[in-house]
Design a protein around this motif. Structure first.
Motif, PDB file in Angstrom:
ATOM      1  N   ALA A 155       0.830  -1.207   0.000  1.00 33.33           N
ATOM      2  CA  ALA A 155       0.000   0.000   0.000  1.00 33.33           C
ATOM      3  C   ALA A 155       0.866   1.259   0.000  1.00 33.33           C
ATOM      4  CB  ALA A 155      -0.924  -0.007   1.216  1.00 33.33           C
ATOM      5  N   GLY A 156       2.024   1.175   0.619  1.00 37.41           N
ATOM      6  CA  GLY A 156       2.916   2.329   0.671  1.00 37.41           C
ATOM      7  C   GLY A 156       3.800   2.469  -0.544  1.00 37.41           C
ATOM      8  N   ASN A 157       3.651   1.550  -1.486  1.00 41.75           N
ATOM      9  CA  ASN A 157       4.489   1.594  -2.689  1.00 41.75           C
ATOM     10  C   ASN A 157       3.664   1.706  -3.962  1.00 41.75           C
ATOM     11  OD1 ASN A 157       5.935  -0.210  -4.988  1.00 41.75           O
ATOM     12  ND2 ASN A 157       7.472   0.881  -3.775  1.00 41.75           N
ATOM     13  N   LEU A 158       2.631   0.885  -4.084  1.00 51.63           N
ATOM     14  CA  LEU A 158       1.708   0.919  -5.225  1.00 51.63           C
ATOM     15  C   LEU A 158       2.422   0.846  -6.575  1.00 51.63           C
ATOM     16  CD1 LEU A 158      -1.013   3.511  -4.082  1.00 51.63           C
ATOM     17  CD2 LEU A 158      -1.145   1.003  -4.127  1.00 51.63           C
ATOM     18  N   GLY A 159       3.416  -0.034  -6.660  1.00 49.32           N
ATOM     19  CA  GLY A 159       4.123  -0.224  -7.926  1.00 49.32           C
ATOM     20  C   GLY A 159       5.171   0.824  -8.226  1.00 49.32           C
ATOM     21  N   LEU A 160       5.450   1.716  -7.282  1.00 52.97           N
ATOM     22  CA  LEU A 160       6.377   2.824  -7.537  1.00 52.97           C
ATOM     23  C   LEU A 160       7.797   2.342  -7.803  1.00 52.97           C
ATOM     24  CD1 LEU A 160       6.895   5.883  -7.650  1.00 52.97           C
ATOM     25  CD2 LEU A 160       7.284   5.804  -5.170  1.00 52.97           C
ATOM     26  N   THR A 161       8.299   1.392  -6.994  1.00 56.22           N
ATOM     27  CA  THR A 161       9.684   0.950  -7.191  1.00 56.22           C
ATOM     28  C   THR A 161       9.866   0.279  -8.553  1.00 56.22           C
ATOM     29  OG1 THR A 161       9.153  -1.089  -5.976  1.00 56.22           O
ATOM     30  CG2 THR A 161      10.216   0.691  -4.754  1.00 56.22           C
ATOM     31  N   ALA A 162       8.871  -0.486  -8.996  1.00 57.82           N
ATOM     32  CA  ALA A 162       8.956  -1.111 -10.315  1.00 57.82           C
ATOM     33  C   ALA A 162       8.976  -0.049 -11.410  1.00 57.82           C
ATOM     34  CB  ALA A 162       7.780  -2.067 -10.526  1.00 57.82           C
ATOM     35  N   ALA A 163       8.175   0.986 -11.236  1.00 51.32           N
ATOM     36  CA  ALA A 163       8.138   2.068 -12.227  1.00 51.32           C
ATOM     37  C   ALA A 163       9.458   2.834 -12.257  1.00 51.32           C
ATOM     38  CB  ALA A 163       6.989   3.017 -11.905  1.00 51.32           C
ATOM     39  N   VAL A 164      10.027   3.085 -11.083  1.00 51.60           N
ATOM     40  CA  VAL A 164      11.316   3.793 -11.021  1.00 51.60           C
ATOM     41  C   VAL A 164      12.404   2.963 -11.689  1.00 51.60           C
ATOM     42  CG1 VAL A 164      13.142   4.566  -9.454  1.00 51.60           C
ATOM     43  CG2 VAL A 164      10.752   5.135  -8.963  1.00 51.60           C
ATOM     44  N   ARG A 165      12.451   1.672 -11.386  1.00 48.88           N
ATOM     45  CA  ARG A 165      13.451   0.793 -11.988  1.00 48.88           C
ATOM     46  C   ARG A 165      13.333   0.777 -13.506  1.00 48.88           C
ATOM     47  NH1 ARG A 165      13.525  -5.740 -11.257  1.00 48.88           N
ATOM     48  NH2 ARG A 165      11.415  -5.381 -12.029  1.00 48.88           N
ATOM     49  N   LYS A 166      12.108   0.689 -14.007  1.00 45.68           N
ATOM     50  CA  LYS A 166      11.878   0.632 -15.447  1.00 45.68           C
ATOM     51  C   LYS A 166      12.272   1.934 -16.130  1.00 45.68           C
ATOM     52  CE  LYS A 166      10.258  -0.408 -19.517  1.00 45.68           C
ATOM     53  NZ  LYS A 166      11.118  -1.178 -20.453  1.00 45.68           N
ATOM     54  N   ARG A 167      11.776   3.057 -15.644  1.00 40.29           N
ATOM     55  CA  ARG A 167      12.040   4.342 -16.309  1.00 40.29           C
ATOM     56  C   ARG A 167      13.508   4.740 -16.222  1.00 40.29           C
ATOM     57  NH1 ARG A 167       8.147   3.457 -19.377  1.00 40.29           N
ATOM     58  NH2 ARG A 167       6.049   3.955 -18.632  1.00 40.29           N
ATOM     59  N   VAL A 168      14.141   4.481 -15.091  1.00 39.93           N
ATOM     60  CA  VAL A 168      15.574   4.805 -14.961  1.00 39.93           C
ATOM     61  C   VAL A 168      16.392   3.935 -15.906  1.00 39.93           C
ATOM     62  CG1 VAL A 168      17.561   4.758 -13.404  1.00 39.93           C
ATOM     63  CG2 VAL A 168      15.374   5.657 -12.599  1.00 39.93           C
ATOM     64  N   SER A 169      16.021   2.674 -16.061  1.00 40.49           N
ATOM     65  CA  SER A 169      16.795   1.750 -16.903  1.00 40.49           C
ATOM     66  C   SER A 169      16.719   2.099 -18.382  1.00 40.49           C
ATOM     67  CB  SER A 169      16.296   0.316 -16.701  1.00 40.49           C
ATOM     68  OG  SER A 169      15.001   0.143 -17.240  1.00 40.49           O
TER      69      SER A 169
END
Length: 468
Positions: free
Chosen positions: A46-60
């Motif tokens: 709930a405190g992430n809501l897919g954010l870390t996956a999105a950050v990893r993808k866009r940064v990569s």
């Protein structure tokens, strides 16, 4: 290799710490600790809501945009919202967890979200090896602090303190290695993160469903003592899966970069094949070994834990299926099709939740383990189906078969040894070492591809006769 060795070191430190915790805290208190961690894991979603996956993808993708700072700001906002909700829900949470732990839960949530975001940024910046090192650092510090405080008489509070300290150390170290552009992020940066996160959030739910839905449901039907045994069996099964998860983390940024520059081509399909060929490298012989000596190995955690033997077998097989599923899902996400993984995750979560409720109520922990395995099988089938819709999928059936054959040879040797020699924990540990050597030797003899892979990854000054 760095990722795998880091995961292995992390698992060993966690394994040793778990032995101390189970023997010192006992099944009841250790079970309570496990329940708190399960609640923490769901709160983290709930405190992430897919954010870390999105950050990893866009940064990569190495495109324009300040996704590091925008990701940090978004994470702070999400954490604040969830922390407030947890605080107001503390009477109900404390009652469910059977321990007054909501306050420490909020602190643990903050450090957990922080370390996950740091790892995601490092992986996106193609520093998977650096990100991987953070895990054993965090777990080693956690284990040292936990063991020290628990043995000093602080009980379960010491276990919670070790979790927080380990995460803080990892955050500090990782933050020093992250490259940050301090320019003000734009509205477009947040929009691009949201466009990916709106699909990837369900992947977090799916992953957590696989990892701890059974524990959450079990808390309604069985005692914390049985949950402690179940969690030990799960952790031991997860130990065998670390090589497959290392492959997943390593290949994602490479697949992502290739697909963003050249589209989905033969290179991506080739990397998927490699991931499938080596996902079972350790967990396949691990499953065979669990069948033969798992009952004795579980006794290392203390009296009563051997009752989790059959649970260990079912969960290890579930881990095997989930490992292959993860490679398909990882590839689909890497080529920027989170909409497809969203569909798979939705089905997975629905089946897992439904089966866990129905089967756990009827059959207890065996029902929970069966629900986990069944949902992993369905997810694997769907992952394969959707992957074939967007690329050429080559399943290395021959290599996987050779791994099973090598595991069979290993199992025969270990079985003869256990029957012929005294059945004790020290002897079994020796047999495990012998079995590992036999498996490696058998696979080298059976598989030309494996021999070539080993030869290619050995230092240039080392040569193994007969490899070429």
């Amino acid at each position: 290799m760095v990722s795998f060795l880091s995961q292995f070191a992390m698992s060993i430190s966690g394994f040793l710490a778990t032995i101390v915790l189970t023997r010192t805290l006992g099944q009841e208190q250790y079970g309570a600790y496990v329940v708190v961690l399960s609640v923490l894991a769901w709160a983290a979603i709930a405190g992430n809501l897919g954010l870390t996956a999105a950050v990893r993808k866009r940064v990569s993708e190495a495109t324009e945009g300040n996704f590091v700072v925008s990701g940090i700001l978004a994470q702070i906002a999400l954490y604040a919202i969830v922390a407030i909700c947890l605080w107001f829900a503390r009477p109900y949470l404390n009652s469910y967890m059977e321990i007054e732990a909501t306050s420490i839960l909020i602190v643990m949530l903050g450090v957990s979200l922080g370390v996950n975001l740091v790892r995601a940024v490092l992986q996106g910046q193609h520093l998977v090896h650096v990100s991987s090192i953070l895990s054993p650092v965090e777990w080693t510090i956690r284990s040292i602090v936990q063991v020290t405080l628990v043995l000093a008489g602080f009980g379960i509070a010491g276990a919670f303190a070790g979790y927080v300290v380990g995460a803080i150390v990892a955050i500090v170290i990782g933050s020093c290695l992250v490259s940050v552009d301090y320019a003000t992020p734009t509205r477009e940066d947040f929009r691009q993160l949201r466009s990916y996160a709106q699909f990837s959030w369900l992947a977090s739910v799916k992953g957590r469903t696989f990892l701890s839905m059974d524990t959450i449901i079990l808390a309604f039907f069985v005692t914390n003592s049985l949950i402690g045994v179940y969690e030990v069996a799960w952790n031991l099964a997860s130990l065998f899966a670390i090589f497959g998860s290392s492959i997943t983390r390593t290949l994602f940024p490479e697949m992502s970069k290739i697909s963003s520059e050249r589209g989905v081509d033969g290179h991506v399909s080739g990397l998927l094949r490699v991931s499938l060929a080596y996902t079972g490298l350790i967990i396949i012989p691990g499953f065979a070994g669990a069948i033969l000596v798992g009952d004795v190995v579980l006794t290392v955690y203390g009296s009563g834990f051997e009752t989790g033997y059959y649970i260990l077998l079912v969960l290890t097989f579930a881990r095997l299926l989930y490992g292959y599923q993860s490679q398909f899902m990882n590839t689909i996400d890497a080529v920027d099709r989170p909409d497809l993984t969203f569909r798979i995750n939705a089905v997975f979560v629905a089946i897992n939740l439904t089966l866990n409720i129905l089967l756990t109520a009827q059959f207890g922990w065996y029902g929970a383990a069966t629900a986990t395995t069944a949902s992993a099988a369905v997810g694997l089938g769907l992952g394969y189906y959707y992957a074939t819709n967007i690329m050429d999928v080559i399943v290395p059936v021959g290599e996987i078969t050779k791994q099973w054959l090598a595991a069979g040879i290993m199992a025969a040797v270990v079985f003869v040894g256990r029957v012929a020699i005294e059945d004790s924990l020290p002897i079994v540990l020796v047999l495990i070492g012998v079995g590992a050597v036999v498996y490696l030797a058998a696979l080298l003899a059976l598989s030309q591809e494996f021999r070539t892979t080993v030869e290619d990854n050995l230092p240039g000054v080392v040569s193994v006769p007969g490899f070429k």
